[in-house]
Write a protein that holds these residues in place. Sequence first.
Motif, PDB file in Angstrom:
ATOM      1  N   ARG A   1       0.935  -1.167  -0.077  1.00 21.78           N
ATOM      2  CA  ARG A   1       0.165  -0.022   0.047  1.00 21.78           C
ATOM      3  C   ARG A   1       0.803   1.211  -0.053  1.00 21.78           C
ATOM      4  O   ARG A   1       1.716   1.385   0.898  1.00 21.78           O
ATOM      5  CB  ARG A   1      -1.007   0.025   1.016  1.00 21.78           C
ATOM      6  N   LEU A   2       0.669   2.122  -1.121  1.00 20.10           N
ATOM      7  CA  LEU A   2       1.473   3.375  -1.076  1.00 20.10           C
ATOM      8  C   LEU A   2       0.996   4.584  -0.030  1.00 20.10           C
ATOM      9  O   LEU A   2      -0.510   4.598  -0.192  1.00 20.10           O
ATOM     10  CB  LEU A   2       1.453   3.738  -2.414  1.00 20.10           C
ATOM     11  N   SER A   3       1.660   5.401   0.343  1.00 24.74           N
ATOM     12  CA  SER A   3       1.332   6.529   0.793  1.00 24.74           C
ATOM     13  C   SER A   3       2.372   7.422   1.033  1.00 24.74           C
ATOM     14  O   SER A   3       3.612   7.116   0.717  1.00 24.74           O
ATOM     15  CB  SER A   3       0.898   6.367   2.512  1.00 24.74           C
ATOM     16  N   ALA A   4       2.296   8.594   1.083  1.00 24.01           N
ATOM     17  CA  ALA A   4       3.243   9.721   0.933  1.00 24.01           C
ATOM     18  C   ALA A   4       3.042  10.687   2.108  1.00 24.01           C
ATOM     19  O   ALA A   4       2.232  10.865   2.589  1.00 24.01           O
ATOM     20  CB  ALA A   4       3.446  10.173  -0.278  1.00 24.01           C
ATOM     21  N   SER A   5       4.210  11.754   2.250  1.00 22.71           N
ATOM     22  CA  SER A   5       4.017  12.673   3.179  1.00 22.71           C
ATOM     23  C   SER A   5       4.359  14.009   2.371  1.00 22.71           C
ATOM     24  O   SER A   5       5.410  13.822   1.277  1.00 22.71           O
ATOM     25  CB  SER A   5       5.076  12.734   4.294  1.00 22.71           C
ATOM     26  N   VAL A   6       3.786  15.008   2.245  1.00 23.06           N
ATOM     27  CA  VAL A   6       3.797  16.076   1.441  1.00 23.06           C
ATOM     28  C   VAL A   6       4.008  17.473   2.159  1.00 23.06           C
ATOM     29  O   VAL A   6       3.267  17.640   3.001  1.00 23.06           O
ATOM     30  CB  VAL A   6       2.699  16.329   0.763  1.00 23.06           C
ATOM     31  N   GLY A   7       5.432  18.065   1.853  1.00 24.57           N
ATOM     32  CA  GLY A   7       5.358  19.519   2.424  1.00 24.57           C
ATOM     33  C   GLY A   7       5.382  20.639   1.446  1.00 24.57           C
ATOM     34  O   GLY A   7       5.752  20.360   0.295  1.00 24.57           O
ATOM     35  N   VAL A   8       4.411  21.640   1.721  1.00 25.08           N
ATOM     36  CA  VAL A   8       4.022  22.561   0.878  1.00 25.08           C
ATOM     37  C   VAL A   8       4.868  24.041   1.264  1.00 25.08           C
ATOM     38  O   VAL A   8       4.733  24.235   2.376  1.00 25.08           O
ATOM     39  CB  VAL A   8       2.562  22.754   0.908  1.00 25.08           C
ATOM     40  N   CYS A   9       5.366  24.576   0.201  1.00 30.41           N
ATOM     41  CA  CYS A   9       5.954  25.846   0.516  1.00 30.41           C
ATOM     42  C   CYS A   9       5.292  26.858  -0.452  1.00 30.41           C
ATOM     43  O   CYS A   9       5.224  26.516  -1.832  1.00 30.41           O
ATOM     44  CB  CYS A   9       7.386  25.740   0.185  1.00 30.41           C
ATOM     45  N   LEU A  10       4.692  27.806  -0.094  1.00 24.43           N
ATOM     46  CA  LEU A  10       4.000  28.807  -0.764  1.00 24.43           C
ATOM     47  C   LEU A  10       4.996  30.025  -1.087  1.00 24.43           C
ATOM     48  O   LEU A  10       5.528  30.460  -0.148  1.00 24.43           O
ATOM     49  CB  LEU A  10       2.745  29.315  -0.216  1.00 24.43           C
ATOM     50  N   PHE A  11       5.127  30.259  -2.224  1.00 22.74           N
ATOM     51  CA  PHE A  11       6.016  31.566  -2.636  1.00 22.74           C
ATOM     52  C   PHE A  11       5.456  32.561  -3.573  1.00 22.74           C
ATOM     53  O   PHE A  11       4.588  32.177  -4.432  1.00 22.74           O
ATOM     54  CB  PHE A  11       7.455  30.952  -2.880  1.00 22.74           C
ATOM     55  N   PRO A  12       5.789  33.654  -3.666  1.00 20.54           N
ATOM     56  CA  PRO A  12       7.134  34.033  -3.106  1.00 20.54           C
ATOM     57  C   PRO A  12       6.940  34.981  -1.751  1.00 20.54           C
ATOM     58  O   PRO A  12       5.866  35.221  -1.470  1.00 20.54           O
ATOM     59  CB  PRO A  12       7.650  35.322  -4.297  1.00 20.54           C
ATOM     60  N   TRP A  13       8.174  35.294  -0.951  1.00 19.45           N
ATOM     61  CA  TRP A  13       7.953  35.933  -0.029  1.00 19.45           C
ATOM     62  C   TRP A  13       9.324  36.657  -0.113  1.00 19.45           C
ATOM     63  O   TRP A  13      10.344  36.625  -1.076  1.00 19.45           O
ATOM     64  CB  TRP A  13       8.140  35.074   1.327  1.00 19.45           C
ATOM     65  N   PRO A  14       9.430  37.910   0.664  1.00 21.60           N
ATOM     66  CA  PRO A  14      10.683  38.821   0.593  1.00 21.60           C
ATOM     67  C   PRO A  14      11.942  38.129   0.891  1.00 21.60           C
ATOM     68  O   PRO A  14      12.232  37.092   1.919  1.00 21.60           O
ATOM     69  CB  PRO A  14      10.571  39.840   1.912  1.00 21.60           C
ATOM     70  N   GLY A  15      13.041  37.931   0.016  1.00 21.54           N
ATOM     71  CA  GLY A  15      14.196  37.436   0.127  1.00 21.54           C
ATOM     72  C   GLY A  15      14.347  36.103  -0.376  1.00 21.54           C
ATOM     73  O   GLY A  15      15.176  35.260  -0.180  1.00 21.54           O
ATOM     74  N   VAL A  16      13.070  35.474  -1.137  1.00 23.08           N
ATOM     75  CA  VAL A  16      12.904  34.032  -1.390  1.00 23.08           C
ATOM     76  C   VAL A  16      14.110  33.953  -2.376  1.00 23.08           C
ATOM     77  O   VAL A  16      14.651  34.548  -3.111  1.00 23.08           O
ATOM     78  CB  VAL A  16      11.429  33.805  -2.149  1.00 23.08           C
ATOM     79  N   SER A  17      14.499  32.637  -2.343  1.00 22.06           N
ATOM     80  CA  SER A  17      15.408  31.863  -3.288  1.00 22.06           C
ATOM     81  C   SER A  17      14.765  30.596  -3.756  1.00 22.06           C
ATOM     82  O   SER A  17      14.039  29.852  -3.047  1.00 22.06           O
ATOM     83  CB  SER A  17      16.702  31.800  -2.570  1.00 22.06           C
ATOM     84  N   VAL A  18      15.276  30.052  -4.775  1.00 23.63           N
ATOM     85  CA  VAL A  18      15.249  28.666  -5.176  1.00 23.63           C
ATOM     86  C   VAL A  18      15.631  27.797  -4.051  1.00 23.63           C
ATOM     87  O   VAL A  18      14.690  26.754  -3.858  1.00 23.63           O
ATOM     88  CB  VAL A  18      15.719  28.446  -6.569  1.00 23.63           C
ATOM     89  N   ALA A  19      16.795  27.600  -3.701  1.00 23.52           N
ATOM     90  CA  ALA A  19      17.217  26.784  -2.736  1.00 23.52           C
ATOM     91  C   ALA A  19      16.264  26.920  -1.400  1.00 23.52           C
ATOM     92  O   ALA A  19      16.039  25.882  -0.746  1.00 23.52           O
ATOM     93  CB  ALA A  19      18.521  27.021  -2.300  1.00 23.52           C
ATOM     94  N   GLY A  20      15.852  28.055  -1.137  1.00 22.70           N
ATOM     95  CA  GLY A  20      15.121  28.256   0.180  1.00 22.70           C
ATOM     96  C   GLY A  20      13.550  27.762  -0.230  1.00 22.70           C
ATOM     97  O   GLY A  20      12.870  27.111   0.919  1.00 22.70           O
ATOM     98  N   ILE A  21      13.086  27.784  -1.135  1.00 15.81           N
ATOM     99  CA  ILE A  21      11.668  27.174  -1.521  1.00 15.81           C
ATOM    100  C   ILE A  21      11.780  25.617  -1.278  1.00 15.81           C
ATOM    101  O   ILE A  21      11.016  25.072  -0.714  1.00 15.81           O
ATOM    102  CB  ILE A  21      11.416  27.450  -2.988  1.00 15.81           C
ATOM    103  N   ILE A  22      12.861  25.092  -1.776  1.00 17.33           N
ATOM    104  CA  ILE A  22      13.178  23.517  -1.596  1.00 17.33           C
ATOM    105  C   ILE A  22      13.368  23.355  -0.183  1.00 17.33           C
ATOM    106  O   ILE A  22      12.524  22.035   0.331  1.00 17.33           O
ATOM    107  CB  ILE A  22      14.096  23.012  -2.606  1.00 17.33           C
ATOM    108  N   ASP A  23      13.964  23.993   0.387  1.00 19.40           N
ATOM    109  CA  ASP A  23      14.361  23.706   1.922  1.00 19.40           C
ATOM    110  C   ASP A  23      13.148  23.817   2.688  1.00 19.40           C
ATOM    111  O   ASP A  23      12.979  22.994   3.613  1.00 19.40           O
ATOM    112  CB  ASP A  23      15.413  24.522   2.441  1.00 19.40           C
ATOM    113  N   GLN A  24      12.394  24.867   2.269  1.00 20.52           N
ATOM    114  CA  GLN A  24      10.903  25.196   3.305  1.00 20.52           C
ATOM    115  C   GLN A  24      10.235  23.960   3.040  1.00 20.52           C
ATOM    116  O   GLN A  24       9.535  23.511   4.129  1.00 20.52           O
ATOM    117  CB  GLN A  24      10.600  26.507   2.799  1.00 20.52           C
ATOM    118  N   ALA A  25      10.001  23.489   1.721  1.00 20.68           N
ATOM    119  CA  ALA A  25       8.988  22.439   1.596  1.00 20.68           C
ATOM    120  C   ALA A  25       9.553  21.169   2.016  1.00 20.68           C
ATOM    121  O   ALA A  25       8.800  20.252   2.895  1.00 20.68           O
ATOM    122  CB  ALA A  25       8.915  22.367  -0.191  1.00 20.68           C
ATOM    123  N   ASP A  26      10.725  21.062   2.125  1.00 21.75           N
ATOM    124  CA  ASP A  26      11.596  19.806   2.736  1.00 21.75           C
ATOM    125  C   ASP A  26      11.118  19.852   4.135  1.00 21.75           C
ATOM    126  O   ASP A  26      10.927  18.810   4.750  1.00 21.75           O
ATOM    127  CB  ASP A  26      12.967  19.697   2.343  1.00 21.75           C
TER     128      ASP A  26
END
Length: 400
Positions: A338-363
């Motif tokens: 049986r499959l299941s998953a955990s999902v982290g969501v990051c909404l953007f943009p925000w002040p000082g946002v970066s690509v790495a920051g988006i992935i890190d926040q979602a992680d």
Amino acid sequence: MPSSQYSSLMHPFTLGFRDRNLERAFVAWNLPRTLDQGRVALFIGGLIYLMMGCLDNLFVPVERQQDVWAIRLGTGWVPPFLLLLSYSRCFGRACHVLLASNGLVGGLGLVAMISVLPRESAAYYYPSLILITFYIYNFSGTRFIHAFCADLALIASYNFALGHLGGMPVHVLASQDFFIVSANLIGGAAGYMAEYQRRMLFLQKRDIEAERQLHLDRSMHDRLTGLPNRELLYDRISQALSFALREGTHNAGYFIDLDGFKQINDRFGHEVGDRVLKLVAQRLREVVREADTVSRLAGDEFFVLARGLESVGEARRLAVKMLASLSRSAPDLPDGLRLSASVGVCLFPWPGVSVAGIIDQADQAMYEAKRLGKSCYAIAGEPVDGGQGKCLSATAPGEH
């Protein structure tokens, strides 16, 4: 592809590609060269055609000069007209026919001039027919098949005008035809080979570009699932971020990690594990919109970039859809899996946002979701205590 296979793509006489789409691609690729060469040919051809008038005082009787110039001017407007037309869009759609027609009109003008001249004067203008044969085949810029048809019509008109109507002796006409036909064989063969080589070069460049694109795609995509890899994902997020900052739109990044994937590999083997990853990739693609990007980061970690979301509620609903899709049973997987998953969501943009920051926040949000249990999601920056409404089993039906 070997040269013999390239050749099989072309008609042996017309040299046109049998595939219409391939022919259109070649025409578009070759059009700049055709236009450049055609414009030079129109200018020089028209200039030489008029310069022939310098011979009139030497070889044309005074009483015939007016007739010769009437013919010359009556056909001499074609090159400058086509030269101007070559800068319009419509010229490109029929450029080869028009360039061949220019040579044919010039040749017919020469035939008309020769036919009104006394035989002793006509002999001095006959070599111009040889000149125009090479002009059409090798300099006008038109295709071989159009040049062939134009020169064939020119030979026929010359024999009709000088032989049938003009009464030229057969042995004289045959001698002249020999040299005209010989010029056509030499010029035609050179024109044929030049176009053949251009088409071969086009096919070779197309295959090289296709191979280069294939290697590029492979370097930018995960080999197992075919999804964009981390490098391509970073580029897509960067584009989405730039657009969001400029246009004021909202996006979301979803970090997806399968629950217990190591146990799946240990229990069922890596072959089944690979099938699971392919299934996850397929189901995520089915859930997201066409403008969104599904990427595999590594192992059992996936990332979804959702662009142009209207609200936080829409971001939540997409997370629930992902969890619901992944939790569906799969008949091609072993019983008990049986499959299941955990999902982290990051909404953007925000002040000082970066690509790495988006992935890190979602992680980080994904790890918060794992604390809630299986088939759960968490949004970065929101409290997760209690998990109400953030796990598939606790989500209200209206949010599915």
